[in-house]
Design an enzyme around this catalytic site. Structure first.
Site, PDB file in Angstrom:
ATOM      1  N   SER A  94       0.792  -1.234   0.000  1.00  0.00           N
ATOM      2  CA  SER A  94       0.000   0.000   0.000  1.00  0.00           C
ATOM      3  C   SER A  94       0.818   1.275   0.000  1.00  0.00           C
ATOM      4  CB  SER A  94      -0.940   0.005   1.212  1.00  0.00           C
ATOM      5  OG  SER A  94      -1.982  -0.939   1.045  1.00  0.00           O
ATOM      6  N   LYS A 141       0.067   3.787  -2.695  1.00  0.00           N
ATOM      7  CA  LYS A 141      -0.999   4.797  -2.641  1.00  0.00           C
ATOM      8  C   LYS A 141      -0.456   6.224  -2.542  1.00  0.00           C
ATOM      9  CE  LYS A 141      -4.583   1.813  -0.617  1.00  0.00           C
ATOM     10  NZ  LYS A 141      -3.858   0.542  -0.429  1.00  0.00           N
ATOM     11  N   SER A 158      -6.202   3.291   4.365  1.00  0.00           N
ATOM     12  CA  SER A 158      -5.560   2.578   3.262  1.00  0.00           C
ATOM     13  C   SER A 158      -6.574   1.791   2.445  1.00  0.00           C
ATOM     14  CB  SER A 158      -4.470   1.625   3.801  1.00  0.00           C
ATOM     15  OG  SER A 158      -3.660   1.165   2.742  1.00  0.00           O
TER      16      SER A 158
END
Length: 517
Positions: A193, A196, A257
């Protein structure tokens, strides 16, 4: 019959005598005419018969006697010179001799040398005068600033050693100053993640907001609503048909997230996730992230890979946006329409100075954290950016993520303590000079103390130059500010003005005269 004889005699007399006269009268020439008596006649002349009557006077006939064709004298062997021909120029002494009827003196080496001196000396003097005028009137070269000492300053102490973990890869740097250190092999690896952060960077680049701006409203589509209940990935609890502002969607992307929020933002910006991924890779290329490849906007796919060094480049770029900084420094948030309270996975945000950026964990990636922290140096906040990637020693994904967070906090603490400042230059110290381009040097001094941010063993470079939009003058009084001395770059740049220690004067005539080039 006597009359006939008289006529024949007169005719014979005309034929025998006047030929020489006629030649002299008709064509005067420098060549003497041949007397008629010595030139044989073309035909015999009849002798006049004696006559009882006196012969008529021949005087009138000698006045004009026409010439017969046979009596025309031949042309001279060489044409008479009738025009003056050009003559070659004479040397001065020969010409004087010609004019005074005095023969020129004999040539000697001394006389030849004297003559040459008399001829060439005025020419040489004229050339020297022209050269001096040209040199004096030529534009002066632009003065330049130059350092007089070592362009590098080294912070005292040994070398700052940060407590890096013994697995994975990572690094840290002080924004605007340089890299504190790196560890591990900088080899592309799954980042989960952490991807992102690039998704948010592209969204803010395509749809910039700042300050109190919240951006346009975004409607949750069917796909994003259905994906909110997936148990095998982190998601944001949103439902189809709900509307959130761009800022709220970024909060749902970065704080809990949400993978579904990442994919929704990608479709909203570029119509399809594939098109958005192309934008992500283009942005990475622009930032110089040469070891990074994005294949999805959330980082769920193991094929989305990067290195710690590349993530530091992204971290510096995305943290320039104040809305993003606010979001990633939020430990928890309540968004209207979303239940319950949303908590940030980065559990060290409450630690002093820690301010982001993004966690990431997956089986192939392990535990990852891209972080920032601040430290106060000389009353000013300095940002430290770091990354710890590839923590694999935990039993579960949560353990691996927590291990990367704990390891990051150790590095943050050491960096906050190790980063300091040092007085590189003191007020009034000579730091360089103005070079006028013709050999003249006028010293310049620092107008105030200059402190640099760094850590033990760090080498920092000093740059002496003009202030943007200005030029160094050719002449100015002592104390005139002519430039600045700078250390660092970007947000970490510090500088001090530099001024003339004494009067700066234009180069003199001698310097102008002897300049070359």
């Amino acid at each position: 019959e006597p009359a006939a004889r008289a006529a024949d005699g007169a005719s014979a007399e005309r034929n025998a005598e006047p030929s020489g006269k006629a030649t002299a009268t008709a064509r005067p020439t420098a060549t003497p005419a041949v007397p008629p008596a010595d030139r044989p006649s073309a035909e015999p002349t009849a002798q006049p018969a004696p006559s009882a009557e006196p012969a008529p006077s021949a005087e009138p006939a000698s006045t004009f006697v026409p010439l017969r064709g046979t009596d025309v004298p031949p042309p001279p062997a060489e044409a008479e010179r009738t025009r003056q021909q050009p003559m070659p120029p004479l040397p001065p002494l020969d010409l004087l001799a010609e004019l005074t009827n005095t023969p020129p003196p004999p040539e000697t080496p001394v006389r030849t040398a004297v003559r040459r001196v008399k001829i060439w000396t005025p020419l040489v003097l004229l050339l020297l005068i022209v050269f001096a005028v040209v040199q004096a009137l030529r534009p002066l070269p632009a003065p330049e600033l130059a350092l007089s000492g070592d362009p590098t300053y080294t912070f005292e102490g040994g070398k700052l050693d940060l407590p890096w973990p013994d697995e994975g890869q990572g690094g840290a740097e002080v924004e605007g100053v340089g890299t504190i250190g790196m560890y591990g092999e900088q080899k592309p690896a799954p980042i989960a993640s952490v991807a992102k952060a690039m998704t948010a960077y592209v969204i803010l680049k395509e749809h910039p907001i700042s300050g109190d701006e919240v951006g346009p409203k975004i409607t949750v589509d069917k796909q994003a609503g259905e994906e909110s209940n997936r148990p095998d990935e982190s998601t944001a609890p949103i439902e189809e048909g709900q509307q959130f502002t761009q800022k709220q969607m970024l909060q749902l992307l970065m704080i809990p997230s949400g993978n579904n929020a990442a994919r929704l933002l990608a479709r909203w910006d570029a119509t399809s996730e594939e098109a958005f991924v192309e934008k992500m890779n283009a942005a990475a290329k622009d930032l110089g992230m040469t070891n990074t490849t994005y294949t999805d906007p959330s980082g769920l796919e193991a094929s989305t890979v990067s290195t710690a060094a590349d993530q530091l480049k992204l971290g510096k770029a995305v943290m320039q946006n104040d809305v993003f900084r606010e979001i990633v420094n939020t430990p928890q948030i309540k968004i209207p329409g979303v239940e319950p309270m949303i908590y940030n996975n980065n559990r060290i945000l409450l630690e002093p100075g820690v301010s982001g950026i993004k966690t990431g964990s997956s089986t192939p990636a392990g535990g990852n954290l891209l972080w920032t922290a601040d430290t106060i140096i000389d009353g000013e906040s300095r940002r430290i950016i770091g990354a710890v990637m590839g923590a694999q020693q935990g039993a579960t994904l949560d353990d691996k993520l927590q291990l990367s967070i704990d390891n990051s906090l150790k590095v943050i603490r050491a960096a906050q303590e190790g980063v300091t400042s040092a007085a590189v230059v003191k007020k009034g110290e000579v730091v360089g000079y103005v070079d006028d381009g013709l050999g003249g040097r006028t010293p310049v001094v620092a107008a105030k103390d200059l402190k640099a941010v760094g850590w033990a063993g760090l080498d920092v470079r000093l740059k002496l130059g003009v202030v943007a939009g200005r030029q160094v003058p050719h002449a100015a009084g002592a104390g005139t500010v002519v430039g600045e001395l700078t250390i660092g770059s970007g947000s970490g740049e510090v500088s001090t003005p530099v001024a003339l220690q004494k009067d700066l004067a234009e180069p003199g005539f001698g310097a102008k005269l002897t300049r070359i080039g």
